[in-house]
Design a protein around this motif. Structure first.
Motif, mmCIF file in Angstrom:
data_model
loop_
_atom_site.group_PDB
_atom_site.id
_atom_site.type_symbol
_atom_site.label_atom_id
_atom_site.label_comp_id
_atom_site.label_asym_id
_atom_site.label_seq_id
_atom_site.Cartn_x
_atom_site.Cartn_y
_atom_site.Cartn_z
ATOM 1 N N GLU A 72 4.910 8.863 -0.095
ATOM 2 C CA GLU A 72 6.135 8.597 0.670
ATOM 3 C C GLU A 72 5.969 7.512 1.725
ATOM 4 O O GLU A 72 6.950 7.036 2.291
ATOM 5 N N TRP A 73 4.740 7.121 2.021
ATOM 6 C CA TRP A 73 4.490 6.048 2.972
ATOM 7 C C TRP A 73 4.229 4.749 2.219
ATOM 8 O O TRP A 73 3.587 4.743 1.171
ATOM 9 N N TRP A 88 0.868 -1.175 0.000
ATOM 10 C CA TRP A 88 0.000 0.000 0.000
ATOM 11 C C TRP A 88 0.900 1.219 0.000
ATOM 12 O O TRP A 88 1.740 1.387 0.901
ATOM 13 N N LYS A 89 0.757 2.099 -0.993
ATOM 14 C CA LYS A 89 1.494 3.360 -1.035
ATOM 15 C C LYS A 89 0.507 4.496 -0.833
ATOM 16 O O LYS A 89 -0.571 4.516 -1.435
ATOM 17 N N PHE A 90 0.895 5.462 -0.019
ATOM 18 C CA PHE A 90 -0.024 6.556 0.279
ATOM 19 C C PHE A 90 0.760 7.751 0.805
ATOM 20 O O PHE A 90 1.974 7.671 1.012
ATOM 21 N N ARG A 150 16.224 1.899 10.263
ATOM 22 C CA ARG A 150 15.194 2.556 11.063
ATOM 23 C C ARG A 150 15.342 4.069 11.064
ATOM 24 O O ARG A 150 14.349 4.794 11.004
ATOM 25 N N SER A 151 16.570 4.549 11.110
ATOM 26 C CA SER A 151 16.778 5.999 11.133
ATOM 27 C C SER A 151 16.443 6.649 9.797
ATOM 28 O O SER A 151 16.269 7.864 9.711
ATOM 29 N N GLN A 152 16.338 5.820 8.748
ATOM 30 C CA GLN A 152 15.945 6.339 7.430
ATOM 31 C C GLN A 152 14.449 6.187 7.172
ATOM 32 O O GLN A 152 13.967 6.512 6.086
ATOM 33 N N GLY A 153 13.720 5.677 8.174
ATOM 34 C CA GLY A 153 12.268 5.615 8.052
ATOM 35 C C GLY A 153 11.677 4.271 7.721
ATOM 36 O O GLY A 153 10.480 4.170 7.469
ATOM 37 N N ARG A 154 12.473 3.186 7.748
ATOM 38 C CA ARG A 154 11.929 1.859 7.458
ATOM 39 C C ARG A 154 12.093 0.950 8.666
ATOM 40 O O ARG A 154 13.154 0.902 9.291
ATOM 41 N N CYS A 155 11.037 0.212 8.974
ATOM 42 C CA CYS A 155 11.103 -0.773 10.040
ATOM 43 C C CYS A 155 10.443 -2.061 9.581
ATOM 44 O O CYS A 155 9.394 -2.039 8.934
ATOM 45 N N ASP A 156 11.079 -3.204 9.901
ATOM 46 C CA ASP A 156 10.585 -4.515 9.500
ATOM 47 C C ASP A 156 10.203 -5.335 10.720
ATOM 48 O O ASP A 156 10.955 -5.407 11.703
ATOM 49 N N LEU A 157 9.064 -5.963 10.640
ATOM 50 C CA LEU A 157 8.535 -6.767 11.748
ATOM 51 C C LEU A 157 8.121 -8.145 11.248
ATOM 52 O O LEU A 157 7.481 -8.269 10.202
#
Length: 207
Positions: free
Chosen positions: A106-107, A99-101, A158-165
């Motif tokens: 940018e999300w 999903w891009k929004f 993470r500091s660049q805005g990406r987190c993986d779970l």
């Protein structure tokens, strides 16, 4: 088609995505699998045992239709407009949904259901950690919606805005959620919020 959102809409979206996530300990997971399923480690590399999944879930048809993982109501609750786009995560046929929004798209939220070659679910993440796979990245155990998981990746973005779970939803499978967005936001909390809603979808029978 994803609709363009106003600046005010982005503020509301951030509040929705980053709302308090149940049982999140912070941190990021889920290495992107390189084959038809996630890579696995040899028994010699095994270390700490992953927490047990007390109430296993069956995502059923969501594996082949990952864009149904979030209902229209849940998407609205998260501040997301538009439908997700089904993607091919690996050459082996593993499917995901993106999903891009946002005002400038940018999300991004990415969701998939991964079964490691060793069919050991969350334990595979712990085995990879014991083998040193995440030495240049991060590995942070967490809990989402009552299910054990880890924030992890081979590189710390993470500091660049990406987190993986990655969340262990049964003994063999991981629900993986990656959130990419504004660098100053807690996108690990956002990933937990998304995963929590997907768990609710699965418990409701995929609806």
């Amino acid at each position: 088609m994803t609709k363009i959102r106003t600046l005010a809409g982005i503020t509301l979206l951030s509040i929705a995505l980053l709302g308090v996530a149940a049982c999140s300990d912070g941190g990021a997971t889920g290495t992107t699998p390189s084959s038809g399923s996630a890579s696995s480690t040899s028994p010699a590399a095994q270390g700490e045992r992953a927490p047990q999944v007390a109430d296993p879930l069956d995502p059923a048809g969501l594996v082949d239709h990952p864009c149904e993982s979030l209902s229209a109501e849940q998407l609205s609750d998260l501040g997301i407009e538009g439908e997700g786009k089904e993607t091919r995560v690996t050459a082996g046929g593993l499917k995901g949904c993106d999903w891009k929004f946002g005002a400038n798209l940018e999300w991004k939220i990415q969701v998939s259901y991964v079964v490691p070659d060793s069919r050991n679910g969350l334990q595979n993440e712990y085995d990879q950690h014991a083998a040193g796979l995440f030495e240049g990245g991060y590995f942070v155990p967490t809990s989402t919606g009552g299910y054990p998981g880890v924030f992890s990746n081979v590189a710390d973005t993470r500091s660049q805005g990406r987190c993986d779970l990655g969340v262990g939803i049964n003994d063999e499978m991981l629900l993986t959620v990656a959130v990419t967005g504004q660098a100053e936001k807690d996108n690990c909390r956002a990933a937990s919020n998304v995963a929590e809603r997907i768990i609710s979808t699965i418990k409701a029978g995929g609806h």
